[in-house]
Each structure stands twice: as C-alpha cells, then as structure tokens.
Design a protein around this motif. Sequence first.
Motif, PDB file in Angstrom:
ATOM      1  N   ASP A  36     -17.089 -18.236  -7.895  1.00 32.44           N
ATOM      2  CA  ASP A  36     -18.414 -17.975  -8.453  1.00 32.44           C
ATOM      3  C   ASP A  36     -19.186 -19.286  -8.530  1.00 32.44           C
ATOM      4  O   ASP A  36     -18.622 -20.340  -8.853  1.00 32.44           O
TER       5      ASP A  36
ATOM      6  N   PHE B 237     -22.444 -16.381  -5.096  1.00 32.48           N
ATOM      7  CA  PHE B 237     -20.992 -16.293  -4.944  1.00 32.48           C
ATOM      8  C   PHE B 237     -20.606 -16.888  -3.591  1.00 32.48           C
ATOM      9  O   PHE B 237     -21.405 -16.901  -2.653  1.00 32.48           O
TER      10      PHE B 237
ATOM     11  N   PRO C 123     -20.429 -10.303  -9.541  1.00 34.12           N
ATOM     12  CA  PRO C 123     -19.426 -10.908  -8.640  1.00 34.12           C
ATOM     13  C   PRO C 123     -18.736  -9.914  -7.713  1.00 34.12           C
ATOM     14  O   PRO C 123     -18.549 -10.206  -6.522  1.00 34.12           O
TER      15      PRO C 123
ATOM     16  N   LYS D  98     -17.736 -22.157 -13.297  1.00 37.68           N
ATOM     17  CA  LYS D  98     -18.586 -21.959 -12.127  1.00 37.68           C
ATOM     18  C   LYS D  98     -18.661 -23.280 -11.356  1.00 37.68           C
ATOM     19  O   LYS D  98     -18.684 -24.359 -11.956  1.00 37.68           O
TER      20      LYS D  98
END
Length: 304
Positions: free
Chosen positions: A179, A297, A44, A269
């Motif tokens: 994310d 991302f 990330p 997520k």
Amino acid sequence: MSSFAEDLHAALAGPEHTISPKYFYDAQGSTLFEQICELPEYYPTRTELALLRRHAGDFADRMGPGAQLIEYGAGALVKVRLLLERATRPHSFVPVDISGPHLLAACEALQREHPSLRILPVVADFTRPHVLPDAPPDGRRIGFFPGSSIGNFDPKEALEFLRLLREELDGGALLIGVDLIKDPARLHAAYNDAQGVTARFNLNLLRHAQRALGLECDPAGFDHYAFYDPRKHRIEMHLLPRGEQHLQLQGRRYTLVPGESLHTENSYKYSVESFQALAREAGFRPSAHWTDEQRWFSLHWLEA
C-alpha cells in the motif's frame, strides 16, 4: 502455554500493551476480514485485484513453467486464483496460514476448481520459521504475499521477514502487494468504515482470546480506534477501554483504564522507492513494479 497466551500476557502486562495483529485471524476474524475487503471504503483489495487481472499474463511469464507457488497468509485464496489460471503447468500450490480450519475449507473449494493441481496446505505462523514441502525439481519457488500485509510489520520486523522469504525462495522470486502513501482522509475512511465491520474485526481479537484461551473480559467495554500518523507513515489500530476494564487470563488479573489502550495493529504505507530500498536491504533484486492510475497501491516483483 500457547504463543497467543504468552503474547497476550506480555501485552497486558507491558507498558505499551501491544500485540500482533496475527491474532485477529481465527475463523471468525478471517470471515470478518473477507467482509472488510468488500467494503466501499476499503480500496486495497479491489485495486490490487484489478492490477492482478491486468498483468496476470506478465506474472505467469515471470513465474515460468513448473513453478511452486507459495502464498503467505493465504486466507480465502481469492487473489491467487488469478495467478493459477494463467500459470504454465504449475508444480504445486502451497498456501500457508495460521487459521487451519479456514485454510483447509478454502483449499477444498480451490481443489474442486482445479482438480489436477497439487495443493499442499501448511498450517503455520508464516512470520516464523516453518517447514515447506520439497521445492520443485525443474521450476522455481514463487512467493505471493498480497494485500499489503507487509505493512503490519514495523520496518525492522519487515526487514527480518523479507530476509526469511529471501532465504526460503532462493533462486525464485516474490510477488508482493504494498500500500502506498496517500491522502490521510482516504486512509482514515478505509479503517473506520460506516458499517463498523473493521470495529468488529478489531474487537474480535478479544473474542478470539475468550474462545481460545478462556480470557475473562467484556469486549463491549472497548471501542475501536484507528488513525493515520503521517510522521511514521502508518495507520494505528487500538482498543480503547470505556472506563476501568478488568481482564483475567489463566489466573492473572490485569486492568486497563482510560488513557491506555490495547494496540492491535500497525499498517505502514510506503513509496515505491522506500519499499524497493527495503527489499534490496533484505537481499532481493527489485525487477518490476506496477501501480494503479491513482498510485494508491503497488505490486512488486522481487528476484530472490
């Protein structure tokens, strides 16, 4: 009694043994998280940094001149430098973080790099109502919440938090990192690194409680455990007791046994579409988003 103590009592006494991940972040926890961000498995940070570098000019144009930039969960102030370098005559920078010593040290370093920038640190839990410096007279308030920290909130909490930001940034905007849903094997590797830094970060919650609250326990009696639940689209992190573990906090005794865990973090997520729907429900207007080539991302610009 501090909120940390109250929340830890509730976690140890409650049936689910769940505590907020914000208590990872004393000075030691903040340092460990910076190490996590450098790990080869932890995609990330480097992915978001690449997006920030690539689109910094666009972000600066959207901020406009004289903006007050507010970073929530500011930490080491690494990513915000990319925005400040391109910002047009920023009115001020307001970093908000729960770890006071770590934040103030980071602000001192940033001030040396930008001697004319007005830096107004706020030591506070940004997830709760807090007092910010006055808004700029001519520019907008621009919130910055990188790192996909929004994933640490469950969906209902995320909605409430975004509503708080929507009110705080009224007339401005929010740049937020999110994310994305992806291959579970990549997620598993990111939260179970080969060097064991994430494990030390997880266990630091107990060490933080020892230092700050006098918690009596043996952190070595717990194992780091992290996994991805595809039904809930989230990573879960737990501390699993090795055998029966006894903990004492402010005169109260607790026991955790195999089959139980201290649930320390969720990391949700999203798809681009599901996050934009959440933002709209909170009162934001999604204006633009950016993703990397692998769609690991995303960054979102939300108008308040």
